[in-house]
Design a protein around this motif. Sequence first.
Motif, PDB file in Angstrom:
ATOM      1  N   UNK A 175      11.626 -15.546   6.734  1.00 29.74           N
ATOM      2  CA  UNK A 175      12.617 -14.772   7.615  1.00 29.74           C
ATOM      3  C   UNK A 175      12.857 -16.494   7.863  1.00 29.74           C
ATOM      4  N   UNK A 176      14.395 -16.597   7.983  1.00 28.36           N
ATOM      5  CA  UNK A 176      15.106 -17.780   8.499  1.00 28.36           C
ATOM      6  C   UNK A 176      16.586 -17.355   9.703  1.00 28.36           C
ATOM      7  N   UNK A 177      16.292 -17.827  10.401  1.00 29.24           N
ATOM      8  CA  UNK A 177      17.085 -17.518  11.693  1.00 29.24           C
ATOM      9  C   UNK A 177      17.007 -19.075  12.149  1.00 29.24           C
TER      10      UNK A 177
ATOM     11  N   UNK B  24       7.135  -8.063  15.129  1.00 26.03           N
ATOM     12  CA  UNK B  24       6.625  -8.950  15.531  1.00 26.03           C
ATOM     13  C   UNK B  24       7.839 -10.657  15.235  1.00 26.03           C
ATOM     14  N   UNK B  25       8.488 -10.509  14.417  1.00 24.51           N
ATOM     15  CA  UNK B  25       9.383 -11.304  14.011  1.00 24.51           C
ATOM     16  C   UNK B  25      10.933 -11.824  14.631  1.00 24.51           C
TER      17      UNK B  25
ATOM     18  N   UNK C  19      12.307 -20.919  10.686  1.00 23.09           N
ATOM     19  CA  UNK C  19      11.325 -20.653   9.072  1.00 23.09           C
ATOM     20  C   UNK C  19       9.776 -19.713   9.106  1.00 23.09           C
ATOM     21  N   UNK C  20      10.144 -18.853   9.135  1.00 21.55           N
ATOM     22  CA  UNK C  20       8.889 -17.992   9.046  1.00 21.55           C
ATOM     23  C   UNK C  20       8.478 -17.072   7.746  1.00 21.55           C
TER      24      UNK C  20
ATOM     25  N   UNK D 234      12.744 -22.803   3.251  1.00 21.40           N
ATOM     26  CA  UNK D 234      11.501 -20.766   2.968  1.00 21.40           C
ATOM     27  C   UNK D 234      10.951 -21.240   2.335  1.00 21.40           C
ATOM     28  N   UNK D 235      12.110 -20.746   0.770  1.00 20.17           N
ATOM     29  CA  UNK D 235      11.359 -20.069  -0.512  1.00 20.17           C
ATOM     30  C   UNK D 235      10.153 -21.616  -1.527  1.00 20.17           C
TER      31      UNK D 235
END
Length: 200
Positions: free
Chosen positions: A172-174, A149-150, A52-53, A187-188
């Motif tokens: 961003x969630x990955x 960047x992500x 998570x970013x 994330x939120x």
Amino acid sequence: MDEDDSIVVESPEEIGAEVYKRVVVDVLSDLSLGRVVEKVRVYIDVTQPVFIFVGLRRMGLPSVHLKDFADVGIGEYGKQEVIINLNKETYISQLLNKLWERYGKGNINQKERTKIIVETANYMTEVDLLKDMVIDEKVQEINNRIVDAMLRIIPEGFRVRYHQLTDEYILFVASEDPIKQDWKDRAEAMRDKLVEAHHA
């Protein structure tokens, strides 16, 4: 960007968190995003696996000057020229367009990717003017760099992604697996905490 409190990486693995913090700092620096992204919070747990970013964007577009990403000086003795040595290649196309517009293409010599020679009779005064030259950036260009960047920061193999990109924040969630609602909620919550602290 003062990386100590601006970038915080959380992870069950302490060593992994430190390594990842360095990756985030380096990528944001390489892509000249330190002036765009104000605060960053990252959560990574490779056992789940989730990344998570969340980043806060600076409001308004900061002006980027040539001296921010290049060393500008007078050429060799007897030559009427200004030499620009680029420390980053991010703004080359915008810079060349500005130089061609001001001096004409015939007076701009780019022998190497990171070295540009400007031929001008007024080199003594132009050197200072060039240092302060503003290189404009479009919002879309910045957004493209943020996405780039992500893609560099997200762990390899984390191809399933969920993101939100607004004027105020980046989220961003990955993962390697389908994105879980719990991860989106986390994330939120990270985003809300950053935004609230910023407006406090």
